[in-house]
Design a protein around this motif. Structure first.
Motif, PDB file in Angstrom:
ATOM      1  N   VAL A 175     -52.233 -69.152 -21.475  1.00  0.00           N
ATOM      2  CA  VAL A 175     -53.244 -68.086 -21.577  1.00  0.00           C
ATOM      3  C   VAL A 175     -52.805 -66.868 -20.768  1.00  0.00           C
ATOM      4  CG1 VAL A 175     -55.598 -67.438 -20.928  1.00  0.00           C
ATOM      5  CG2 VAL A 175     -55.179 -69.600 -22.118  1.00  0.00           C
ATOM      6  N   GLU A 176     -52.299 -67.099 -19.578  1.00  0.00           N
ATOM      7  CA  GLU A 176     -51.846 -65.972 -18.759  1.00  0.00           C
ATOM      8  C   GLU A 176     -50.635 -65.294 -19.390  1.00  0.00           C
ATOM      9  OE1 GLU A 176     -51.926 -63.119 -15.870  1.00  0.00           O
ATOM     10  OE2 GLU A 176     -53.446 -64.594 -16.436  1.00  0.00           O
ATOM     11  N   TYR A 191     -40.548 -64.129 -27.028  1.00  0.00           N
ATOM     12  CA  TYR A 191     -40.578 -64.667 -25.664  1.00  0.00           C
ATOM     13  C   TYR A 191     -40.797 -66.172 -25.735  1.00  0.00           C
ATOM     14  CZ  TYR A 191     -41.308 -59.800 -24.310  1.00  0.00           C
ATOM     15  OH  TYR A 191     -41.173 -58.436 -24.134  1.00  0.00           O
ATOM     16  N   CYS A 192     -39.972 -66.922 -25.020  1.00  0.00           N
ATOM     17  CA  CYS A 192     -40.187 -68.356 -24.878  1.00  0.00           C
ATOM     18  C   CYS A 192     -41.164 -68.600 -23.738  1.00  0.00           C
ATOM     19  CB  CYS A 192     -38.873 -69.080 -24.599  1.00  0.00           C
ATOM     20  SG  CYS A 192     -37.745 -69.125 -26.013  1.00  0.00           S
ATOM     21  N   VAL A 193     -42.060 -69.558 -23.944  1.00  0.00           N
ATOM     22  CA  VAL A 193     -43.077 -69.873 -22.935  1.00  0.00           C
ATOM     23  C   VAL A 193     -42.904 -71.328 -22.511  1.00  0.00           C
ATOM     24  CG1 VAL A 193     -45.513 -69.785 -22.338  1.00  0.00           C
ATOM     25  CG2 VAL A 193     -44.626 -68.287 -24.152  1.00  0.00           C
ATOM     26  N   ALA A 194     -42.516 -71.530 -21.259  1.00  0.00           N
ATOM     27  CA  ALA A 194     -42.330 -72.872 -20.715  1.00  0.00           C
ATOM     28  C   ALA A 194     -42.425 -72.780 -19.203  1.00  0.00           C
ATOM     29  CB  ALA A 194     -40.969 -73.441 -21.123  1.00  0.00           C
ATOM     30  N   ALA A 242     -39.563 -61.689 -16.596  1.00  0.00           N
ATOM     31  CA  ALA A 242     -39.180 -60.292 -16.384  1.00  0.00           C
ATOM     32  C   ALA A 242     -40.353 -59.343 -16.625  1.00  0.00           C
ATOM     33  CB  ALA A 242     -38.009 -59.922 -17.286  1.00  0.00           C
ATOM     34  N   LEU A 243     -41.376 -59.818 -17.359  1.00  0.00           N
ATOM     35  CA  LEU A 243     -42.592 -59.022 -17.563  1.00  0.00           C
ATOM     36  C   LEU A 243     -43.571 -59.169 -16.406  1.00  0.00           C
ATOM     37  CD1 LEU A 243     -43.419 -59.698 -21.338  1.00  0.00           C
ATOM     38  CD2 LEU A 243     -42.180 -57.756 -20.352  1.00  0.00           C
ATOM     39  N   GLY A 244     -43.294 -60.105 -15.497  1.00  0.00           N
ATOM     40  CA  GLY A 244     -44.182 -60.319 -14.360  1.00  0.00           C
ATOM     41  C   GLY A 244     -44.973 -61.610 -14.414  1.00  0.00           C
ATOM     42  N   TRP A 245     -44.750 -62.407 -15.471  1.00  0.00           N
ATOM     43  CA  TRP A 245     -45.472 -63.684 -15.578  1.00  0.00           C
ATOM     44  C   TRP A 245     -44.891 -64.707 -14.620  1.00  0.00           C
ATOM     45  CZ3 TRP A 245     -43.615 -68.529 -17.418  1.00  0.00           C
ATOM     46  CH2 TRP A 245     -44.595 -69.499 -17.682  1.00  0.00           C
ATOM     47  N   ARG A 246     -45.772 -65.482 -13.981  1.00  0.00           N
ATOM     48  CA  ARG A 246     -45.355 -66.600 -13.139  1.00  0.00           C
ATOM     49  C   ARG A 246     -46.286 -67.771 -13.417  1.00  0.00           C
ATOM     50  NH1 ARG A 246     -41.917 -63.526 -12.806  1.00  0.00           N
ATOM     51  NH2 ARG A 246     -40.676 -62.821 -11.029  1.00  0.00           N
ATOM     52  N   PRO A 247     -45.746 -68.957 -13.679  1.00  0.00           N
ATOM     53  CA  PRO A 247     -46.628 -70.095 -13.963  1.00  0.00           C
ATOM     54  C   PRO A 247     -47.351 -70.572 -12.701  1.00  0.00           C
ATOM     55  CG  PRO A 247     -44.340 -70.813 -13.892  1.00  0.00           C
ATOM     56  CD  PRO A 247     -44.315 -69.318 -13.775  1.00  0.00           C
TER      57      PRO A 247
END
Length: 265
Positions: A175-176, A191-194, A242-247
């Motif tokens: 979601v984030e 973009y890969c999401v993992a 690189a977009l600023g996302w952090r799990p």
């Protein structure tokens, strides 16, 4: 604040709506599930038909999570071309990489012949010319879904040899990721999401069984498992980061620990 239009509001997009609507953002959602409809209406989400949603997409941010086998992607892309949303995101799958092994990122060659890959790739191809951002998502887990549920139900199986590495992502982190790409993603990009650490099934199941105090599940031939569980892929999240996302949950230990605490386990 642009309206948010959610096409195919399953678990992930329902959770996105529950984050965005209470902040005052106009949200319109398409779902037939009675339970989700009730939940969404409670927070002020407008429940509309697919036709109404597409007709209202001009200038809106649109997220599509409709399965390819519904056969709607080509007609939706045509309608959205006329509507001209301000943002478009399509939820795809890392299954498009098929039997690729080892490090996998957005530039890894896809395998259209892999099970369920062709439909996803065709959908990506029709949305990308509209500026559609494609999220190739690893195995999603969260409340009510994931390997912990199979352990508790007694249906989990360990492949002979322990199995290869599997990449996952907690639904809240997904979601984030959606919120980040809606704000800062490059139109037409993938973009890969993992999470940060893929793990073998033996490692994950061993930890879960020890945490739950249950015996390990039976061992079965690797070929007897679903194709999605037979690979050995380490999905990279570098482009998304690189977009600023952090799990929030960087690995299965953090994610499953939180889930088990929430359910009193």
């Amino acid at each position: 604040m642009n309206p948010l239009v959610l096409l195919g509001c399953g678990d992930t997009l329902t959770r996105l709506a529950l984050v965005e609507a209470p902040r005052g953002r106009p949200v319109r959602a398409v779902t037939r599930d009675p339970g989700r409809r009730e939940l969404l209406a409670r927070v002020g989400v407008a429940l509309v038909s697919l036709e109404e949603a597409v007709a209202s997409a001009a200038g809106a941010e649109v997220v599509i999570s409709i399965p390819p086998d519904a056969g709607l992607d080509a007609s939706l892309a045509e309608s959205l071309t006329r509507a001209r949303p301000s943002r478009l995101v399509y939820l795809s799958s890392t299954g498009v990489y098929g039997s690729a092994r080892g490090h996998v990122d957005e530039d890894t060659p896809v395998q259209p012949e892999a099970p369920n890959a062709r439909g996803r790739l065709d959908a990506e191809a029709v949305y990308r010319p509209l500026g559609g951002i494609c999220l190739r998502i690893a195995g999603i887990y969260g409340p009510g879904r994931g390997m912990h549920e199979r352990v508790l139900a007694g249906t989990a199986r360990i492949p002979e040899g322990g199995g290869g590495r599997i990449s996952r992502v907690h639904v809240d982190d997904l979601v984030e990721a959606l919120r980040v790409v809606l704000e800062r993603g490059i139109p037409g990009a993938t973009y890969c999401v993992a999470d940060d650490r893929p793990a073998t099934q033996a490692e994950t199941l061993g930890w879960l069984c020890a945490r739950l105090g249950v015996p390990p599940p039976p061992t079965v031939p690797l070929a007897s498992l679903h194709p999605s569980l037979r690979g050995d892929r380490a999905i990279s999240n570098a482009r998304l980061k690189a977009l600023g996302w952090r799990p929030r949950y960087p690995d299965f230990v953090a994610g499953f620990s939180a889930l088990l605490v929430d359910r009193g386990g």
